[in-house]
Write a protein that holds these residues in place. Structure first.
Motif, PDB file in Angstrom:
ATOM      1  N   HIS A 343       0.834  -1.217   0.000  1.00 52.70           N
ATOM      2  CA  HIS A 343       0.000   0.000   0.000  1.00 52.70           C
ATOM      3  C   HIS A 343       0.862   1.257   0.000  1.00 52.70           C
ATOM      4  O   HIS A 343       0.526   2.250   0.640  1.00 52.70           O
ATOM      5  CB  HIS A 343      -0.965   0.028   1.195  1.00 52.70           C
ATOM      6  CG  HIS A 343      -1.708  -1.247   1.371  1.00 52.70           C
ATOM      7  ND1 HIS A 343      -2.160  -1.713   2.585  1.00 52.70           N
ATOM      8  CD2 HIS A 343      -2.087  -2.187   0.467  1.00 52.70           C
ATOM      9  CE1 HIS A 343      -2.767  -2.869   2.425  1.00 52.70           C
ATOM     10  NE2 HIS A 343      -2.741  -3.187   1.155  1.00 52.70           N
ATOM     11  N   THR A 394      -4.366   9.684   0.719  1.00 52.49           N
ATOM     12  CA  THR A 394      -5.231   8.741   1.428  1.00 52.49           C
ATOM     13  C   THR A 394      -6.218   8.081   0.470  1.00 52.49           C
ATOM     14  O   THR A 394      -6.517   6.893   0.593  1.00 52.49           O
ATOM     15  CB  THR A 394      -5.988   9.468   2.558  1.00 52.49           C
ATOM     16  OG1 THR A 394      -5.028  10.167   3.352  1.00 52.49           O
ATOM     17  CG2 THR A 394      -6.750   8.503   3.432  1.00 52.49           C
ATOM     18  N   LYS A 395      -6.687   8.843  -0.499  1.00 54.09           N
ATOM     19  CA  LYS A 395      -7.588   8.294  -1.521  1.00 54.09           C
ATOM     20  C   LYS A 395      -6.891   7.176  -2.295  1.00 54.09           C
ATOM     21  O   LYS A 395      -7.460   6.110  -2.520  1.00 54.09           O
ATOM     22  CB  LYS A 395      -7.955   9.419  -2.491  1.00 54.09           C
ATOM     23  CG  LYS A 395      -9.430   9.597  -2.754  1.00 54.09           C
ATOM     24  CD  LYS A 395      -9.539  10.737  -3.741  1.00 54.09           C
ATOM     25  CE  LYS A 395     -10.894  11.224  -4.016  1.00 54.09           C
ATOM     26  NZ  LYS A 395     -10.811  12.490  -4.790  1.00 54.09           N
ATOM     27  N   TRP A 397      -4.275   5.489  -1.374  1.00 54.64           N
ATOM     28  CA  TRP A 397      -3.939   4.419  -0.432  1.00 54.64           C
ATOM     29  C   TRP A 397      -5.144   3.486  -0.237  1.00 54.64           C
ATOM     30  O   TRP A 397      -5.012   2.261  -0.220  1.00 54.64           O
ATOM     31  CB  TRP A 397      -3.501   5.050   0.894  1.00 54.64           C
ATOM     32  CG  TRP A 397      -3.340   4.123   2.052  1.00 54.64           C
ATOM     33  CD1 TRP A 397      -2.262   3.336   2.321  1.00 54.64           C
ATOM     34  CD2 TRP A 397      -4.280   3.905   3.103  1.00 54.64           C
ATOM     35  NE1 TRP A 397      -2.464   2.638   3.480  1.00 54.64           N
ATOM     36  CE2 TRP A 397      -3.702   2.972   3.988  1.00 54.64           C
ATOM     37  CE3 TRP A 397      -5.551   4.406   3.398  1.00 54.64           C
ATOM     38  CZ2 TRP A 397      -4.343   2.514   5.137  1.00 54.64           C
ATOM     39  CZ3 TRP A 397      -6.189   3.959   4.538  1.00 54.64           C
ATOM     40  CH2 TRP A 397      -5.592   3.032   5.390  1.00 54.64           C
ATOM     41  N   SER A 398      -6.344   4.067  -0.126  1.00 52.08           N
ATOM     42  CA  SER A 398      -7.488   3.171   0.061  1.00 52.08           C
ATOM     43  C   SER A 398      -7.833   2.454  -1.248  1.00 52.08           C
ATOM     44  O   SER A 398      -8.288   1.315  -1.219  1.00 52.08           O
ATOM     45  CB  SER A 398      -8.703   3.871   0.655  1.00 52.08           C
ATOM     46  OG  SER A 398      -8.811   5.168   0.190  1.00 52.08           O
ATOM     47  N   GLN A 401      -5.899  -0.717  -1.565  1.00 51.40           N
ATOM     48  CA  GLN A 401      -6.411  -1.854  -0.808  1.00 51.40           C
ATOM     49  C   GLN A 401      -7.597  -2.505  -1.503  1.00 51.40           C
ATOM     50  O   GLN A 401      -7.895  -3.665  -1.263  1.00 51.40           O
ATOM     51  CB  GLN A 401      -6.791  -1.414   0.604  1.00 51.40           C
ATOM     52  CG  GLN A 401      -5.556  -0.911   1.319  1.00 51.40           C
ATOM     53  CD  GLN A 401      -5.826  -0.450   2.714  1.00 51.40           C
ATOM     54  OE1 GLN A 401      -6.295  -1.219   3.538  1.00 51.40           O
ATOM     55  NE2 GLN A 401      -5.537   0.799   2.984  1.00 51.40           N
ATOM     56  N   GLU A 402      -8.254  -1.730  -2.355  1.00 50.60           N
ATOM     57  CA  GLU A 402      -9.351  -2.332  -3.116  1.00 50.60           C
ATOM     58  C   GLU A 402      -8.843  -3.134  -4.309  1.00 50.60           C
ATOM     59  O   GLU A 402      -9.440  -4.134  -4.690  1.00 50.60           O
ATOM     60  CB  GLU A 402     -10.294  -1.230  -3.615  1.00 50.60           C
ATOM     61  CG  GLU A 402     -11.056  -0.549  -2.504  1.00 50.60           C
ATOM     62  CD  GLU A 402     -11.697   0.751  -2.957  1.00 50.60           C
ATOM     63  OE1 GLU A 402     -12.579   1.230  -2.215  1.00 50.60           O
ATOM     64  OE2 GLU A 402     -11.338   1.292  -4.013  1.00 50.60           O
TER      65      GLU A 402
END
Ligand SMILES: *[C@@H]1O[C@H](CO)[C@@H](O)[C@H](O)[C@H]1NC(C)=O
Ligand SMILES: *[C@@H]1O[C@H](CO)[C@@H](O)[C@H](O)[C@H]1NC(C)=O
Ligand SMILES: *[C@@H]1O[C@H](CO)[C@@H](O)[C@H](O)[C@H]1NC(C)=O
Ligand SMILES: *[C@@H]1O[C@H](CO)[C@@H](O)[C@H](O)[C@H]1NC(C)=O
Length: 464
Positions: A343, A394-395, A397-398, A401-402
């Protein structure tokens, strides 16, 4: 109230509320996180969205089924090549006359270490073998068929990457290494098959994920669809984005499970660890190194992934906001997939890079792309990295994870993992492939003009 009778007022109220609820539904859907896989492909594509994140090929069979909404999966015929071409190369010993391991009894081992990066051949073959015993095909993208005339594509189970990694060196007194001998044998075996002759091997899937694998045979089997890591060592006539499929490397650092890190909790801004001096396109690494090695929040060091290097890289990537993925000897490298698993937002500096399943996946949502020429401008890279703020990071980074599951190789394979995504990428190539093959068949009945008789035909002088 006099104008509208109470009954129709209730009706009107009902309709407005229904419209209101509908609009909310659409609004919510448009924010749906799972939309990063693009279901809205070309209108004449044979792909349809079966459920979120999943693409299924419809009507890939020889016959079209009308009035049936039954989803079809890619049908694959696999040659029963002798084990010396596949699991034999990993050290597996066949029992009796069996060519294939019985996966219900145990799973053969694939050699570890850096070999694993290119182990795509192993995961795809195992998924194909296990598709026969699976009674639940509902999420599967592929099914093995035993009759080649029922198949959409023909799979050639030659483990070319492990063959290169283990058997590229000549034994004393031998003319050729085992890897070369196997390739020669494969070419003569394949080209003599009925399935190959049917359309010159165009519907064959040949694996060559290691950039140096299939070095001898690639010029002879190029009609086939290659599964590659990139096109760096292939002229466009042998391999290209239209014909072939790019598959991810298997990442060597472990996936960051339960990642609760934040922008502020990852102290390093930019991370790179690897070989700094490379040939070919990799010269840019050295120049970048000289430019940014002394920046205070940058980690740019020489290091290999062997001997404790994996643990060090894991820690390094997990504590960095961005990870540099720079062209090496070839445009692609495992570092991109290690960054995704950690990530750590990848910063890709590799102008000629082709990415896996980019026709359905928008990498700009979780990667930063920088042109090589820009990266070498004074202060450009560091200013750019520092300009990306917490919210944007942060966008991404998330998003990482998807999407990470799309890059995960495993057995048994799971819905939407790398194995399924590769089969689906192959399936998307099947309809245009069939178009090409069918068009070439148009005049096959009136074939008597073979090469020799053609030459004896009197040609008009102005013909050429
Ligand atoms: C097959 O798998 C799907 C998804 O994992 C599940 O929803 C379904 O219930 C399964 N069907 C059977 C018969 O096990
Ligand atoms: C394979 O399928 C074709 C077409 O469906 C059929 O004609 C042929 O008999 C089949 N061959 C075998 C060995 O079952
Ligand atoms: C991740 O979190 C889940 C649920 O909190 C837990 O069950 C699991 O063991 C955790 N895994 C790891 C590797 O920490
Ligand atoms: C095609 O050429 C071969 C020799 O190369 C010859 O034997 C054969 O008869 C030719 N076929 C036709 C239909 O002319």
């Amino acid at each position: 109230m006099g104008l509208i009778p109470p009954k129709s007022f209730i009706g009107l109220l009902f309709i407005t509320s229904a419209l209101f609820i509908c609009s909310w539904f659409f609004l919510l859907r448009s924010n749906d996180r799972t939309r990063f896989v693009d279901h809205y492909l070309l209108p004449n594509s044979h792909l349809i969205a079966a459920s979120d994140n999943r693409l299924v090929v419809e009507n890939t069979g020889q016959s079209l089924r009308f009035g049936s909404d039954k989803k079809e999966i890619l049908k694959v015929f696999m040659y029963d090549l002798p084990p010396e071409f596949h699991f034999g190369l990993t050290g597996w010993k066949p029992k009796g006359n069996n060519v294939w391991p019985d996966l219900r009894e145990g799973v053969p081992h694939y050699p570890g270490g850096l070999n694993l990066q290119h182990s795509i051949e192993y995961w795809l073959t195992m998924d194909l073998l296990s598709s026969q015993h699976s009674d639940n095909l509902s999420w599967r993208s592929v099914k093995r068929v035993l009759n080649s005339s029922e198949a959409d594509v023909i799979f050639v189970p030659f483990f070319s990457s492990i063959s290169y990694n283990r058997f590229k060196n000549r034994e004393k007194g031998k003319k050729k290494c085992i890897d070369s001998l196997l390739q020669d044998k494969l070419v003569s075996l394949l080209t003599s098959q009925e399935e190959w002759k049917r359309c010159g091997g165009r519907d064959h899937i040949v694996l060559a994920h290691h950039p140096n694998s299939l070095l001898d045979a690639r010029t002879k089997l190029f009609n086939a669809m290659y599964i590659l890591s990139d096109f760096g060592r292939y002229p466009p006539t042998l391999a290209n984005v239209e014909k072939d499929v790019i598959a991810p490397y298997k990442h060597v650092v472990p996936t960051f499970v339960n990642d609760s890190s934040t922008f502020d909790s990852r102290p390093t801004l930019l991370y790179f660890q690897g070989a700094i001096y490379r040939k070919d396109g990799g010269a840019i690494r050295q120049e970048l190194y000289m430019m940014i090695k002394d920046e205070k929040d940058v980690h740019f060091q020489f290091g290999t992934i062997m001997k404790g290097g994996i643990r060090q890289a894991t820690e390094g990537m997990r504590s960095s906001k961005f990870c540099l993925c720079i062209a090496g000897d070839t445009p692609s490298s495992n570092r991109l997939f290690d960054s995704i698993a950690s990530h750590c937002v990848p910063v890709i500096i590799s102008d000629d890079l082709e990415l896996p399943y980019e026709d359905v996946l928008d990498y700009s949502e979780f990667c930063i792309f920088i042109r090589g020429s820009d990266a070498l401008k004074k202060n450009f890279l560091m200013n750019f990295m520092r300009s990306i703020k917490k919210e944007e990071w942060t966008k991404m980074w998330s998003r990482l994870q998807e999407v990470e599951k799309f890059f995960e190789y495993q057995y048994p394979s799971k819905e939407g993992d790398a194995v399924q995504m590769i089969w689906q990428a192959i399936a998307r190539k099947a309809p245009p492939l069939r178009l090409k093959v069918n068009r070439e068949k148009r005049y096959s009945r009136s074939e008597p003009l073979n090469q020799s008789s053609f030459q004896t035909l009197p040609l008009p002088r102005t013909f050429w």
